[in-house]
Enzyme design. Structure first.
Site, short mmCIF file in Angstrom:
data_model
loop_
_atom_site.label_atom_id
_atom_site.label_comp_id
_atom_site.label_asym_id
_atom_site.label_seq_id
_atom_site.Cartn_x
_atom_site.Cartn_y
_atom_site.Cartn_z
N LYS A 162 1.05 -0.77 0.01
CA LYS A 162 0.14 -0.18 -0.14
C LYS A 162 0.81 1.41 -0.11
O LYS A 162 1.51 1.43 0.69
CB LYS A 162 -0.68 -0.20 1.09
CG LYS A 162 -1.72 0.75 1.23
CD LYS A 162 -3.12 0.47 0.21
CE LYS A 162 -4.51 1.45 0.25
NZ LYS A 162 -5.66 0.93 -0.62
N ASN A 194 0.67 2.82 -7.86
CA ASN A 194 0.37 0.55 -7.97
C ASN A 194 2.28 0.03 -8.94
O ASN A 194 2.55 -0.35 -8.32
CB ASN A 194 -0.46 0.26 -8.57
CG ASN A 194 -2.02 0.67 -7.45
OD1 ASN A 194 -0.87 1.13 -6.55
ND2 ASN A 194 -2.54 0.50 -7.91
N SER A 230 -2.04 -1.65 -4.07
CA SER A 230 -2.61 -0.76 -4.58
C SER A 230 -2.37 0.52 -3.60
O SER A 230 -1.41 0.70 -2.88
CB SER A 230 -3.73 -1.12 -3.00
OG SER A 230 -4.22 -2.51 -3.44
N SER A 231 -2.96 1.96 -3.70
CA SER A 231 -2.38 2.74 -2.96
C SER A 231 -3.40 3.85 -2.49
O SER A 231 -4.77 3.74 -2.96
CB SER A 231 -2.05 3.58 -4.67
OG SER A 231 -2.62 3.45 -5.28
N VAL A 348 -7.32 -3.63 -8.99
CA VAL A 348 -7.75 -2.89 -9.89
C VAL A 348 -6.04 -2.34 -10.24
O VAL A 348 -5.46 -1.93 -8.88
CB VAL A 348 -8.60 -2.27 -10.54
CG1 VAL A 348 -8.89 -1.32 -9.67
CG2 VAL A 348 -8.64 -2.18 -11.63
N ALA A 350 -3.38 -1.78 -12.88
CA ALA A 350 -2.04 -3.39 -12.01
C ALA A 350 -1.21 -3.25 -13.39
O ALA A 350 -0.38 -4.21 -14.04
CB ALA A 350 -2.92 -4.40 -12.68
N GLN A 353 1.75 -5.25 -13.22
CA GLN A 353 1.64 -6.22 -12.40
C GLN A 353 1.54 -7.34 -13.25
O GLN A 353 0.42 -7.19 -13.61
CB GLN A 353 1.05 -5.75 -11.74
CG GLN A 353 1.62 -4.43 -10.62
CD GLN A 353 0.44 -4.19 -9.50
OE1 GLN A 353 -0.93 -4.06 -8.76
NE2 GLN A 353 -0.07 -3.11 -10.30
N PRO A 355 1.21 -9.39 -16.68
CA PRO A 355 1.74 -9.35 -18.45
C PRO A 355 0.06 -8.48 -18.75
O PRO A 355 -0.73 -8.08 -18.15
CB PRO A 355 1.03 -10.61 -19.14
CG PRO A 355 0.53 -11.42 -18.17
CD PRO A 355 1.36 -11.01 -16.31
#
Length: 369
Positions: A162, A194, A230-231, A348, A350, A353, A355
């Site tokens: 986070k 992210n 996540s942020s 969400v 990504a 993160q 492919p």
């Protein structure tokens, strides 16, 4: 040697509810003083102003303080990572990690779940999207690995973080100090934070070489297969939870990972469950899990091509419902269909993160004693 881990998934009956955590502690299943990390989903909008994350965070920390002996200041240092947005069938829940005393742990020399956590150096607004943040996150990941007793990056299967995103206040703070931020679009900064964090994880684990500022958010060939980032507005450091397997720690649980190649890739989820140690038939069904799956953790991203398996979709053109919410609901439905349980962790934004158009998947299973 780190201690064995007990891990449990608990439902949230409301955004401020931590009663199921309290029940586990009061029943003696977990000790409040041994809880080392929490990863959960809240029912807010998942955006910059999703304050359900702060409400849930407060509720869980209050339980840990009231039912344990640690001070509020000590409990504040526990990484509690909330991902906002339970679109579609995703159900609000939390996965709680706690250490187990040696005399209560299942003894085995097989690889078993181990968890390490760390807080990075302060991440300034101008760091987000740049190599300064990548380096700070990478340093934190290495510390968390050491605390988990993991020396081989191949034994790391999931890194949940986070990190701060940009707000009007932090943008103005940077400007007041003569600094420039990567973007002044606060919602875009969620994806940016992210993505930058994921590159830091990938760097620490040797998945990539040190990238340049110009590659952040642009070179989609660079990614981590185990990053879940996540942020939010509630912190100015990276909270880092490294989850992997280590020999000698004992315990009942094991983790594995894989990637989804696109939003419909059920095989990627099954591959993660198999990698965690469950034997499954060639064409598995959720009834084959036998209650042994604790949870799955997924990241997802709308394919920038605007299509899935050659079929056009309108997510990136929709001005009414942001694609963040649409792809989260889609992948949440796919994951729930695989597991038979809507309480799945799907997050969400990504970029970097997994492919492009897909995302990483981690699975924790209970192998018993």
């Amino acid at each position: 040697m780190p201690e064995a881990i007990e891990v449990r998934k608990v439902p949230l009956h409301s955004v401020s509810d931590a009663s199921e955590l309290a029940a586990l502690i009061e029943a003696g299943t977990l000790s409040a003083d041994r809880v080392i990390a929490v990863i959960g989903k809240t029912e807010g909008n998942g955006g910059v102003n999703d304050y359900t994350r702060i409400i849930a965070d407060r509720a869980f920390r209050e339980v840990l303080t009231s039912l344990g002996t640690r001070s509020a200041a000590e409990v504040k240092q526990i990484p509690i990572v909330w991902s906002g947005g339970t679109d579609g069938v995703i159900s609000p829940h939390a996965t709680v990690f706690a250490t187990v005393p040696a005399d209560r742990a299942v003894a085995t020399d097989e690889p078993r779940l181990s968890v390490g956590y760390a807080m990075s150096e302060q991440i300034r607004p101008e760091d987000i999207g740049r190599t300064a943040m990548i380096e700070k996150v990478a340093a934190g990941v290495r510390i968390a690995m050491e605390r988990a007793g993991i020396t081989d990056p191949a034994d790391v299967h999931y890194v949940q973080t986070k990190t701060p995103l940009l707000t009007i206040d932090t943008i103005l703070d940077a400007k007041a100090r003569g600094q420039r931020v990567w973007t002044e679009n606060t919602h875009e900064s969620m994806d940016l934070s992210n993505a930058t964090t994921a590159l830091g994880i990938a760097l620490a684990l040797g998945e990539i070489e040190m990238p340049t500022d110009e590659q952040v958010m642009h070179d989609l060939s660079l990614f981590s297969a185990v990053a879940s980032c996540s942020s939010g507005v509630e912190l100015d450091q990276a909270q880092i939870v490294v989850v992997g397997n280590a020999r000698g720690v004992g315990g009942r649980y094991r983790i594995g990972h894989s990637v989804m190649r696109d939003a419909l890739d059920q095989d990627g989820i099954w591959a993660a469950i198999r990698d965690a140690g469950l034997e499954l038939p060639e064409r598995p069904h959720h009834t084959d899990l036998g209650g042994r799956l604790v949870n799955v953790f997924l990241k997802c991203e709308t394919d920038p091509s605007g299509s899935v398996r050659g079929r056009r979709n309108a997510m990136l053109d929709d001005s009414d419902v942001h694609w963040h919410r649409q792809i989260k609901a889609c992948v949440g439905g796919v994951a729930a269909a695989v597991t038979g349980d809507p309480a799945v962790f799907v997050s969400v934004a990504a970029v970097h993160q997994g492919p492009s158009g897909g995302g990483p998947v981690a699975a924790i299973v209970d192998l018993g004693g």
